[in-house]
Design a protein around this motif. Structure first.
Motif, PDB file in Angstrom:
ATOM      1  N   ARG A  65       0.833  -1.211   0.000  1.00  0.00           N
ATOM      2  CA  ARG A  65       0.000   0.000   0.000  1.00  0.00           C
ATOM      3  C   ARG A  65       0.864   1.256   0.000  1.00  0.00           C
ATOM      4  O   ARG A  65       0.631   2.201  -0.745  1.00  0.00           O
ATOM      5  CB  ARG A  65      -0.930   0.002   1.220  1.00  0.00           C
ATOM      6  N   ALA A  66       1.908   1.234   0.832  1.00  0.00           N
ATOM      7  CA  ALA A  66       2.790   2.399   0.879  1.00  0.00           C
ATOM      8  C   ALA A  66       3.526   2.580  -0.435  1.00  0.00           C
ATOM      9  O   ALA A  66       3.724   3.704  -0.913  1.00  0.00           O
ATOM     10  CB  ALA A  66       3.776   2.254   2.027  1.00  0.00           C
ATOM     11  N   ALA A  67       3.941   1.457  -1.049  1.00  0.00           N
ATOM     12  CA  ALA A  67       4.657   1.541  -2.319  1.00  0.00           C
ATOM     13  C   ALA A  67       3.789   2.155  -3.394  1.00  0.00           C
ATOM     14  O   ALA A  67       4.210   3.054  -4.131  1.00  0.00           O
ATOM     15  CB  ALA A  67       5.113   0.146  -2.746  1.00  0.00           C
ATOM     16  N   LEU A  68       2.561   1.670  -3.509  1.00  0.00           N
ATOM     17  CA  LEU A  68       1.669   2.187  -4.548  1.00  0.00           C
ATOM     18  C   LEU A  68       1.298   3.637  -4.275  1.00  0.00           C
ATOM     19  O   LEU A  68       1.142   4.436  -5.202  1.00  0.00           O
ATOM     20  CB  LEU A  68       0.416   1.312  -4.634  1.00  0.00           C
ATOM     21  N   GLY A  69       1.212   3.991  -2.981  1.00  0.00           N
ATOM     22  CA  GLY A  69       0.933   5.381  -2.654  1.00  0.00           C
ATOM     23  C   GLY A  69       2.066   6.301  -3.049  1.00  0.00           C
ATOM     24  O   GLY A  69       1.854   7.410  -3.540  1.00  0.00           O
ATOM     25  N   LEU A  70       3.294   5.832  -2.851  1.00  0.00           N
ATOM     26  CA  LEU A  70       4.450   6.639  -3.222  1.00  0.00           C
ATOM     27  C   LEU A  70       4.528   6.818  -4.727  1.00  0.00           C
ATOM     28  O   LEU A  70       4.847   7.892  -5.228  1.00  0.00           O
ATOM     29  CB  LEU A  70       5.728   5.973  -2.714  1.00  0.00           C
ATOM     30  N   ILE A  71       4.197   5.768  -5.484  1.00  0.00           N
ATOM     31  CA  ILE A  71       4.189   5.888  -6.941  1.00  0.00           C
ATOM     32  C   ILE A  71       3.119   6.869  -7.388  1.00  0.00           C
ATOM     33  O   ILE A  71       3.335   7.713  -8.258  1.00  0.00           O
ATOM     34  CB  ILE A  71       3.943   4.516  -7.590  1.00  0.00           C
TER      35      ILE A  71
ATOM     36  N   GLU B 254       5.484  -7.691  -9.392  1.00  0.00           N
ATOM     37  CA  GLU B 254       4.661  -7.605 -10.596  1.00  0.00           C
ATOM     38  C   GLU B 254       3.658  -6.449 -10.542  1.00  0.00           C
ATOM     39  O   GLU B 254       3.504  -5.700 -11.513  1.00  0.00           O
ATOM     40  CB  GLU B 254       3.929  -8.927 -10.825  1.00  0.00           C
ATOM     41  N   GLU B 255       2.975  -6.290  -9.436  1.00  0.00           N
ATOM     42  CA  GLU B 255       1.991  -5.209  -9.329  1.00  0.00           C
ATOM     43  C   GLU B 255       2.673  -3.845  -9.377  1.00  0.00           C
ATOM     44  O   GLU B 255       2.164  -2.893 -10.002  1.00  0.00           O
ATOM     45  CB  GLU B 255       1.184  -5.357  -8.040  1.00  0.00           C
TER      46      GLU B 255
ATOM     47  N   LEU C 163       4.263   1.180 -12.497  1.00  0.00           N
ATOM     48  CA  LEU C 163       5.370   1.972 -13.039  1.00  0.00           C
ATOM     49  C   LEU C 163       5.301   2.082 -14.553  1.00  0.00           C
ATOM     50  O   LEU C 163       5.747   3.079 -15.138  1.00  0.00           O
ATOM     51  CB  LEU C 163       6.700   1.350 -12.626  1.00  0.00           C
ATOM     52  N   ALA C 164       4.762   1.065 -15.206  1.00  0.00           N
ATOM     53  CA  ALA C 164       4.708   1.050 -16.668  1.00  0.00           C
ATOM     54  C   ALA C 164       3.872   2.186 -17.233  1.00  0.00           C
ATOM     55  O   ALA C 164       4.027   2.544 -18.404  1.00  0.00           O
ATOM     56  CB  ALA C 164       4.173  -0.288 -17.157  1.00  0.00           C
ATOM     57  N   THR C 165       3.001   2.764 -16.423  1.00  0.00           N
ATOM     58  CA  THR C 165       2.166   3.863 -16.906  1.00  0.00           C
ATOM     59  C   THR C 165       2.922   5.180 -16.959  1.00  0.00           C
ATOM     60  O   THR C 165       2.440   6.144 -17.559  1.00  0.00           O
ATOM     61  CB  THR C 165       0.928   4.033 -16.008  1.00  0.00           C
TER      62      THR C 165
ATOM     63  N   SER D 107      11.732 -13.988  -3.907  1.00  0.00           N
ATOM     64  CA  SER D 107      10.991 -13.524  -2.730  1.00  0.00           C
ATOM     65  C   SER D 107      11.270 -12.063  -2.393  1.00  0.00           C
ATOM     66  O   SER D 107      10.787 -11.565  -1.380  1.00  0.00           O
ATOM     67  CB  SER D 107      11.352 -14.397  -1.517  1.00  0.00           C
ATOM     68  N   TYR D 108      12.018 -11.369  -3.249  1.00  0.00           N
ATOM     69  CA  TYR D 108      12.421  -9.992  -2.948  1.00  0.00           C
ATOM     70  C   TYR D 108      11.211  -9.053  -2.899  1.00  0.00           C
ATOM     71  O   TYR D 108      10.328  -9.110  -3.749  1.00  0.00           O
ATOM     72  CB  TYR D 108      13.392  -9.501  -4.016  1.00  0.00           C
ATOM     73  N   ARG D 109      11.204  -8.198  -1.892  1.00  0.00           N
ATOM     74  CA  ARG D 109      10.169  -7.162  -1.778  1.00  0.00           C
ATOM     75  C   ARG D 109      10.847  -5.798  -1.728  1.00  0.00           C
ATOM     76  O   ARG D 109      11.886  -5.634  -1.092  1.00  0.00           O
ATOM     77  CB  ARG D 109       9.302  -7.377  -0.531  1.00  0.00           C
ATOM     78  N   GLN D 110      10.240  -4.847  -2.394  1.00  0.00           N
ATOM     79  CA  GLN D 110      10.864  -3.537  -2.544  1.00  0.00           C
ATOM     80  C   GLN D 110      10.947  -2.791  -1.214  1.00  0.00           C
ATOM     81  O   GLN D 110      10.150  -2.994  -0.309  1.00  0.00           O
ATOM     82  CB  GLN D 110      10.076  -2.685  -3.550  1.00  0.00           C
ATOM     83  N   THR D 111      11.950  -1.896  -1.147  1.00  0.00           N
ATOM     84  CA  THR D 111      12.092  -0.981  -0.028  1.00  0.00           C
ATOM     85  C   THR D 111      11.682   0.410  -0.480  1.00  0.00           C
ATOM     86  O   THR D 111      11.474   0.665  -1.674  1.00  0.00           O
ATOM     87  CB  THR D 111      13.546  -0.941   0.467  1.00  0.00           C
TER      88      THR D 111
END
Length: 320
Positions: free
Chosen positions: A6-12, A93-94, A99-101, A64-68
């Motif tokens: 949720r935080a990642a998508l919010g930052l994007i 993937e999500e 980001l592709a947009t 299993s990597y998750r973004q920081t």
């Protein structure tokens, strides 16, 4: 600590408020690569014309990597994002879809011709992503990186193409070395048992039977029945060497060794292989060429092949 989805998508979503600073800090475009193999290839082809940042360093498991948070900032400010694709970075993937947009993303592994891919045994339209294990296959990803960099730097197309040709020549020499060295392993000994099933393309290319304790993704777990069956195989076939991986726990491999020992059959660790990540930063093994040189030399030496003492280029950190 991983950054929440949720935080990642919010930052994007709010990235429009972030200044794009890649050009402000340097005249060179910023390229973000997910894996070390991609980052090293981009650096070899782009040279000083670009700044390259790898999200996943030595010993990091991409399955299993998750973004920081810092990853998100780097990705949103990148001029070009190079990812592997083929569902290697499953947890991202999500994030990539978002980001592709707004960013240029290239899935370099998906440049491999479909007929050369190994289908996933459990999922339709999914493939084994470990194409970097075979230099011949990595040429497709390398050309995709070359083309992406030429599109990013059209005025430097000639220089980028020249550097790409030099790197592709190095890959061709690496493939020749691998085929010659691995062919020296006696056919009955060509069994490669590792922590997870990352060597399918390797086995197909070089004539090895490959057995992974876990599946293609390290997210799968090896049960007691699987461990027990593999112990019986080690004992019945007299296999004396198994391999650990730098980015995967050695717990299951050591369980096999202990299980075989309990039945009176000695099994040793043939060496540590680089499967989903390269060697230490700044080392020869921390390059794509060095990573594969290390794997080929280590496997051949442990299984009775004839190998140079320090690999193809005489640069391996330890004598085989």
């Amino acid at each position: 600590m991983s950054f929440s989805r949720r935080a990642a998508l919010g930052l994007i979503a709010g990235a429009g408020a972030l200044p794009h600073v890649a050009g402000a800090a340097s005249a060179r475009p910023s390229v973000v690569a997910t894996t070390g193999m991609i980052a090293d290839t981009a650096h070899r082809i782009g040279g000083d014309l670009i700044e390259v940042h790898a999200l996943m360093g030595p010993g990091v498991d991409p399955h299993s990597y998750r973004q920081t948070r810092s990853d998100i900032v780097a990705l949103t400010r990148a001029d070009l994002i190079l990812r592997h694709g083929l569902y290697l970075e499953a947890q991202l993937e999500e994030l990539f879809a978002r980001l592709a947009t707004r960013s240029t993303l290239v899935a370099v592994g998906e440049a491999t011709p479909p007929e050369m891919l190994i289908a996933h045994p459990d999922y339709d339209n999914k493939f084994d992503p470990h194409i970097w294990m075979v230099p011949e296959l990595w040429t497709y990803a390398s050309r995709a990186i070359r083309d992406a960099l030429i599109a990013l730097l059209p005025s430097e197309a000639e220089a980028v193409a020249a550097r790409a040709d030099a790197f592709l020549n190095d890959i061709a020499q690496l493939d020749i070395y691998a085929r010659k060295t691995l062919a020296s392993v006696p056919p009955p000994a060509r069994v490669l048992l590792t922590a997870h099933d990352a060597f399918g393309y390797f086995g197909r290319a070089y004539g090895f039977e490959v057995i992974g304790i876990q599946g293609i993704s390290t997210e799968s777990e090896a049960g007691l029945n699987r461990i027990g069956a593999l112990v019986e195989m080690l004992v019945s076939r007299g296999i004396s060497a198994v391999f650990v991986e730098s980015s995967v726990s050695d717990r299951n491999v050591r369980a096999l060794i202990e299980g075989a020992g309990a039945q009176g059959h000695e099994v040793r660790i043939g060496g540590e292989l680089y499967s989903d990540a390269m060697g230490p930063d700044g080392s020869y093994e921390g390059t794509y060429i060095g990573m594969i040189d290390h794997n080929v030399t280590t496997i051949a030496a442990a299984l009775g092949g004839n190998v140079p003492s320090r690999g193809m280029n005489g640069r391996l950190a330890q004598a085989s």
